[in-house]
Every structure is written in structure tokens, then in C-alpha cells.
Motif scaffolding. Structure first.
Motif, PDB file in Angstrom:
ATOM      1  N   ILE A   1     -13.046  51.189  12.047  1.00 55.10           N
ATOM      2  CA  ILE A   1     -12.841  49.738  11.806  1.00 55.10           C
ATOM      3  C   ILE A   1     -12.069  48.686  13.337  1.00 55.10           C
ATOM      4  CG2 ILE A   1     -10.482  47.883  11.137  1.00 55.10           C
ATOM      5  CD1 ILE A   1     -10.497  50.136   8.707  1.00 55.10           C
ATOM      6  N   TYR A   2     -11.480  49.981  14.192  1.00 59.28           N
ATOM      7  CA  TYR A   2     -10.654  49.355  15.199  1.00 59.28           C
ATOM      8  C   TYR A   2     -12.265  49.437  16.226  1.00 59.28           C
ATOM      9  CZ  TYR A   2      -8.295  48.698  19.310  1.00 59.28           C
ATOM     10  OH  TYR A   2      -7.375  48.033  20.613  1.00 59.28           O
ATOM     11  N   ALA A   3     -13.116  50.196  15.744  1.00 65.99           N
ATOM     12  CA  ALA A   3     -13.715  50.928  17.400  1.00 65.99           C
ATOM     13  C   ALA A   3     -14.806  49.234  17.164  1.00 65.99           C
ATOM     14  CB  ALA A   3     -15.315  51.396  16.700  1.00 65.99           C
ATOM     15  N   ARG A   4     -15.185  48.254  15.724  1.00 66.64           N
ATOM     16  CA  ARG A   4     -16.389  47.698  15.484  1.00 66.64           C
ATOM     17  C   ARG A   4     -15.249  45.952  16.288  1.00 66.64           C
ATOM     18  NH1 ARG A   4     -15.000  43.463  12.879  1.00 66.64           N
ATOM     19  NH2 ARG A   4     -16.992  41.885  12.295  1.00 66.64           N
ATOM     20  N   GLU A   5     -14.184  46.037  16.068  1.00 70.99           N
ATOM     21  CA  GLU A   5     -13.231  44.800  16.244  1.00 70.99           C
ATOM     22  C   GLU A   5     -13.455  44.990  18.519  1.00 70.99           C
ATOM     23  OE1 GLU A   5     -11.654  41.401  16.673  1.00 70.99           O
ATOM     24  OE2 GLU A   5     -12.566  42.246  14.689  1.00 70.99           O
ATOM     25  N   ALA A   6     -13.275  46.152  18.510  1.00 72.59           N
ATOM     26  CA  ALA A   6     -13.155  46.368  19.934  1.00 72.59           C
ATOM     27  C   ALA A   6     -14.420  45.759  20.296  1.00 72.59           C
ATOM     28  CB  ALA A   6     -13.345  47.543  20.684  1.00 72.59           C
ATOM     29  N   ARG A   7     -15.408  46.834  19.987  1.00 70.35           N
ATOM     30  CA  ARG A   7     -17.029  45.975  20.329  1.00 70.35           C
ATOM     31  C   ARG A   7     -17.642  44.177  20.198  1.00 70.35           C
ATOM     32  NH1 ARG A   7     -18.690  51.745  18.268  1.00 70.35           N
ATOM     33  NH2 ARG A   7     -18.715  52.532  20.295  1.00 70.35           N
ATOM     34  N   GLU A   8     -17.418  43.983  18.829  1.00 72.59           N
ATOM     35  CA  GLU A   8     -17.613  42.638  18.337  1.00 72.59           C
ATOM     36  C   GLU A   8     -16.806  41.765  18.647  1.00 72.59           C
ATOM     37  OE1 GLU A   8     -19.458  43.256  14.695  1.00 72.59           O
ATOM     38  OE2 GLU A   8     -20.790  45.354  15.412  1.00 72.59           O
ATOM     39  N   GLY A   9     -15.394  41.695  17.966  1.00 74.85           N
ATOM     40  CA  GLY A   9     -14.409  40.624  17.929  1.00 74.85           C
ATOM     41  C   GLY A   9     -13.466  40.390  18.802  1.00 74.85           C
ATOM     42  N   HIS A  10     -12.079  39.724  18.395  1.00 73.33           N
ATOM     43  CA  HIS A  10     -11.100  39.961  20.104  1.00 73.33           C
ATOM     44  C   HIS A  10     -10.319  39.812  19.490  1.00 73.33           C
ATOM     45  CE1 HIS A  10     -11.424  35.660  18.279  1.00 73.33           C
ATOM     46  NE2 HIS A  10     -10.141  35.448  18.089  1.00 73.33           N
ATOM     47  N   ALA A  11      -9.637  40.597  18.005  1.00 74.35           N
ATOM     48  CA  ALA A  11      -8.581  40.500  17.978  1.00 74.35           C
ATOM     49  C   ALA A  11      -7.732  41.705  19.352  1.00 74.35           C
ATOM     50  CB  ALA A  11      -9.115  40.867  16.503  1.00 74.35           C
ATOM     51  N   THR A  12      -8.576  42.825  19.162  1.00 75.50           N
ATOM     52  CA  THR A  12      -9.005  43.223  20.418  1.00 75.50           C
ATOM     53  C   THR A  12      -8.698  43.386  21.967  1.00 75.50           C
ATOM     54  OG1 THR A  12      -7.905  46.165  20.673  1.00 75.50           O
ATOM     55  CG2 THR A  12      -9.954  45.136  19.909  1.00 75.50           C
ATOM     56  N   PHE A  13      -8.311  43.522  22.788  1.00 75.26           N
ATOM     57  CA  PHE A  13      -9.399  43.177  24.242  1.00 75.26           C
ATOM     58  C   PHE A  13      -9.351  44.378  24.685  1.00 75.26           C
ATOM     59  CE2 PHE A  13      -6.168  39.030  25.649  1.00 75.26           C
ATOM     60  CZ  PHE A  13      -6.832  39.032  24.524  1.00 75.26           C
ATOM     61  N   ASP A  14      -9.224  45.567  23.824  1.00 77.55           N
ATOM     62  CA  ASP A  14     -10.417  46.413  24.117  1.00 77.55           C
ATOM     63  C   ASP A  14     -11.722  46.025  24.339  1.00 77.55           C
ATOM     64  OD1 ASP A  14      -8.472  48.528  24.636  1.00 77.55           O
ATOM     65  OD2 ASP A  14      -8.544  49.474  22.741  1.00 77.55           O
ATOM     66  N   HIS A  15     -12.946  46.459  25.076  1.00 83.14           N
ATOM     67  CA  HIS A  15     -14.005  46.661  25.078  1.00 83.14           C
ATOM     68  C   HIS A  15     -14.553  47.256  24.699  1.00 83.14           C
ATOM     69  CE1 HIS A  15     -14.350  42.474  28.521  1.00 83.14           C
ATOM     70  NE2 HIS A  15     -12.919  43.454  27.921  1.00 83.14           N
ATOM     71  N   GLU A  16     -13.999  48.354  24.587  1.00 88.71           N
ATOM     72  CA  GLU A  16     -15.074  50.508  23.890  1.00 88.71           C
ATOM     73  C   GLU A  16     -13.737  50.600  23.006  1.00 88.71           C
ATOM     74  OE1 GLU A  16     -17.814  50.894  23.922  1.00 88.71           O
ATOM     75  OE2 GLU A  16     -18.566  49.805  25.525  1.00 88.71           O
ATOM     76  N   PRO A  17     -14.381  51.419  22.046  1.00 89.85           N
ATOM     77  CA  PRO A  17     -13.717  52.277  21.274  1.00 89.85           C
ATOM     78  C   PRO A  17     -12.370  52.882  21.190  1.00 89.85           C
ATOM     79  CG  PRO A  17     -14.745  52.015  20.387  1.00 89.85           C
ATOM     80  CD  PRO A  17     -15.161  51.736  21.684  1.00 89.85           C
ATOM     81  N   ARG A  18     -10.953  52.826  21.433  1.00 92.61           N
ATOM     82  CA  ARG A  18      -9.477  54.216  21.739  1.00 92.61           C
ATOM     83  C   ARG A  18     -10.467  55.701  21.175  1.00 92.61           C
ATOM     84  NH1 ARG A  18      -4.444  51.054  21.732  1.00 92.61           N
ATOM     85  NH2 ARG A  18      -4.571  49.340  22.840  1.00 92.61           N
ATOM     86  N   PRO A  19     -10.140  56.634  21.918  1.00 95.96           N
ATOM     87  CA  PRO A  19     -10.776  58.041  21.976  1.00 95.96           C
ATOM     88  C   PRO A  19      -9.985  58.555  20.500  1.00 95.96           C
ATOM     89  CG  PRO A  19      -9.381  58.120  23.627  1.00 95.96           C
ATOM     90  CD  PRO A  19      -9.858  56.357  23.808  1.00 95.96           C
ATOM     91  N   MET A  20     -10.021  59.044  19.457  1.00 95.95           N
ATOM     92  CA  MET A  20      -9.812  59.514  17.856  1.00 95.95           C
ATOM     93  C   MET A  20      -8.903  60.529  18.893  1.00 95.95           C
ATOM     94  SD  MET A  20     -10.275  60.038  14.683  1.00 95.95           S
ATOM     95  CE  MET A  20     -12.045  59.710  14.233  1.00 95.95           C
ATOM     96  N   GLU A  21      -8.807  60.785  20.101  1.00 92.91           N
ATOM     97  CA  GLU A  21      -7.004  61.581  20.825  1.00 92.91           C
ATOM     98  C   GLU A  21      -6.269  60.580  20.520  1.00 92.91           C
ATOM     99  OE1 GLU A  21     -10.550  64.106  21.580  1.00 92.91           O
ATOM    100  OE2 GLU A  21      -9.912  61.826  22.367  1.00 92.91           O
ATOM    101  N   LEU A  22      -6.230  59.579  20.369  1.00 94.98           N
ATOM    102  CA  LEU A  22      -5.000  58.250  20.588  1.00 94.98           C
ATOM    103  C   LEU A  22      -4.775  58.081  19.203  1.00 94.98           C
ATOM    104  CD1 LEU A  22      -4.723  55.010  22.218  1.00 94.98           C
ATOM    105  CD2 LEU A  22      -4.759  55.133  19.732  1.00 94.98           C
ATOM    106  N   TRP A  23      -5.628  58.057  18.331  1.00 92.21           N
ATOM    107  CA  TRP A  23      -5.290  58.134  16.652  1.00 92.21           C
ATOM    108  C   TRP A  23      -4.685  59.102  16.039  1.00 92.21           C
ATOM    109  CZ3 TRP A  23      -5.609  52.849  15.855  1.00 92.21           C
ATOM    110  CH2 TRP A  23      -6.629  51.964  16.033  1.00 92.21           C
TER     111      TRP A  23
ATOM    112  N   ASP B   1      -2.616  61.334  17.751  1.00 90.45           N
ATOM    113  CA  ASP B   1      -1.346  60.814  18.569  1.00 90.45           C
ATOM    114  C   ASP B   1      -0.972  59.998  18.138  1.00 90.45           C
ATOM    115  OD1 ASP B   1      -2.186  62.437  20.517  1.00 90.45           O
ATOM    116  OD2 ASP B   1      -2.584  61.404  21.620  1.00 90.45           O
ATOM    117  N   LYS B   2      -0.906  59.197  17.393  1.00 89.99           N
ATOM    118  CA  LYS B   2      -0.520  57.890  16.672  1.00 89.99           C
ATOM    119  C   LYS B   2      -0.015  58.562  14.983  1.00 89.99           C
ATOM    120  CE  LYS B   2      -1.542  53.331  17.426  1.00 89.99           C
ATOM    121  NZ  LYS B   2      -0.357  52.743  17.938  1.00 89.99           N
ATOM    122  N   LEU B   3      -0.981  59.062  14.711  1.00 88.56           N
ATOM    123  CA  LEU B   3      -1.195  59.781  13.343  1.00 88.56           C
ATOM    124  C   LEU B   3       0.765  60.458  13.758  1.00 88.56           C
ATOM    125  CD1 LEU B   3      -1.735  60.100  10.594  1.00 88.56           C
ATOM    126  CD2 LEU B   3      -3.216  61.772  11.351  1.00 88.56           C
TER     127      LEU B   3
END
Length: 159
Positions: A17-39, A41-43
Motif C-alpha cells: 500500500i505504501y510502496a504504491r503511494e511512494a511511487r505513484e502518489g503524493h500522500a508521502t514524500f518518499d519517492h521509493e518504498p521504505r524497506p521492510m525493516e522499517l515496517w 521496526d514499527k511493528l
């Protein structure tokens, strides 16, 4: 629809979900998906990470995180809600926010803040429906997809 704490098995869908927004949308200012390790860590963090599940599939997620690392901000949290493509307008975001805000009230949080990249009428409507108020706009604060993007900041006093 069920709202529950995210599990390790949910992370690939959340990542998508986040990767699509990073690549195609503008809801996040990331241009590429965040690595799985970040998710991961968040968990593992001592914070809220919720998913909305409908008919066995994760259709959205919500998180809360520290607003800023200074001690005077400890009663303020930043919130984030993402809904999977094709699931907007079905109450997913509202259900996630209702649950997340209830948990934050239980934690003794005083204020929640959110940032919405513009234009995003659906997200603004969701935040307003959940009782957030707009408190300011940062003009042209980000650049993505060859255009400048404004961000509106919203807040809600919980108690």
C-alpha cells in the motif's frame, strides 16, 4: 470489517500500500518504498500500528508515532492512515481513525496532529469528519512528480 493490531503477516500488504503511494502518489514524500525493516521496526515499537481487515484481506492501516523527540511533546502524537487503492470511500479510514483515536485517549494523549499533502479532498474530508481542524498550510514544501506540493497540518484535541 475488523480493526486490529498489525501482525508480521500483514507487513507485505502494508508495504505494498505504501510502496504504491511512494511511487505513484503524493500522500508521502518518499519517492521509493521504505524497506521492510522499517515496517518490522514499527511493528516492534511501543506504539499503535493497526490494520483494517475485510474478508480476510488487509485494506488499510493506521499508525501513531511521536510528534517530536523532546519531552514537552510527550502528550502529542502524529497519526497516519493509508487505505488500499479501490477501498477509499468505504469507511475504512474512518474505522481505523475511530479505533486509533480511542486507543490514544486511553494512553492519555492530549493532542494528535496529521499532515495531508494537497490536493487530497478525501483525506481532508476524513480528518474533518473525525474532528480534526486545519491549523496551517506550508506552501510548496515538497517536490514530487515534477510539481511543488503544499501540505496542510491538522490537529485534534483529545482531552
Amino acid at each position: 470489517m475488523d480493526i486490529r493490531r498489525a501482525l508480521p503477516a500483514d507487513l507485505p500488504t502494508v508495504f505494498g500500500i505504501y510502496a504504491r503511494e511512494a511511487r505513484e502518489g503524493h500522500a508521502t514524500f518518499d519517492h521509493e518504498p521504505r524497506p521492510m525493516e522499517l515496517w518490522e521496526d514499527k511493528l516492534a515499537a511501543d506504539d499503535h500500528f493497526l490494520v483494517a481487515e475485510h474478508e480476510g484481506a488487509v485494506v488499510g492501516y493506521a499508525t501513531s508515532s511521536p510528534f517530536r523527540p523532546k519531552p514537552a511533546y510527550r502528550h502529542t502524537r502524529e497519526t497516519t492512515v493509508y487505505v488500499a487503492p479501490g477501498q477509499q470511500g468505504r469507511g475504512v479510514g474512518r474505522a481505523l481513525y475511530d479505533d486509533l483515536l480511542t486507543r490514544l485517549v486511553g494512553d492519555g494523549v492530549h493532542l494528535v496532529v496529521a499532515a495531508v499533502a494537497l490536493p487530497n479532498p478525501g483525506s481532508l474530508a476524513l480528518h474533518r469528519a473525525c474532528g480534526f481542524e486545519e491549523v496551517g498550510v506550508m506552501r510548496e514544501v515538497g517536490r514530487k512528480h515534477d510539481r511543488w506540493i503544499d501540505v496542510v497540518f491538522l490537529q485534534k484535541v483529545l482531552g
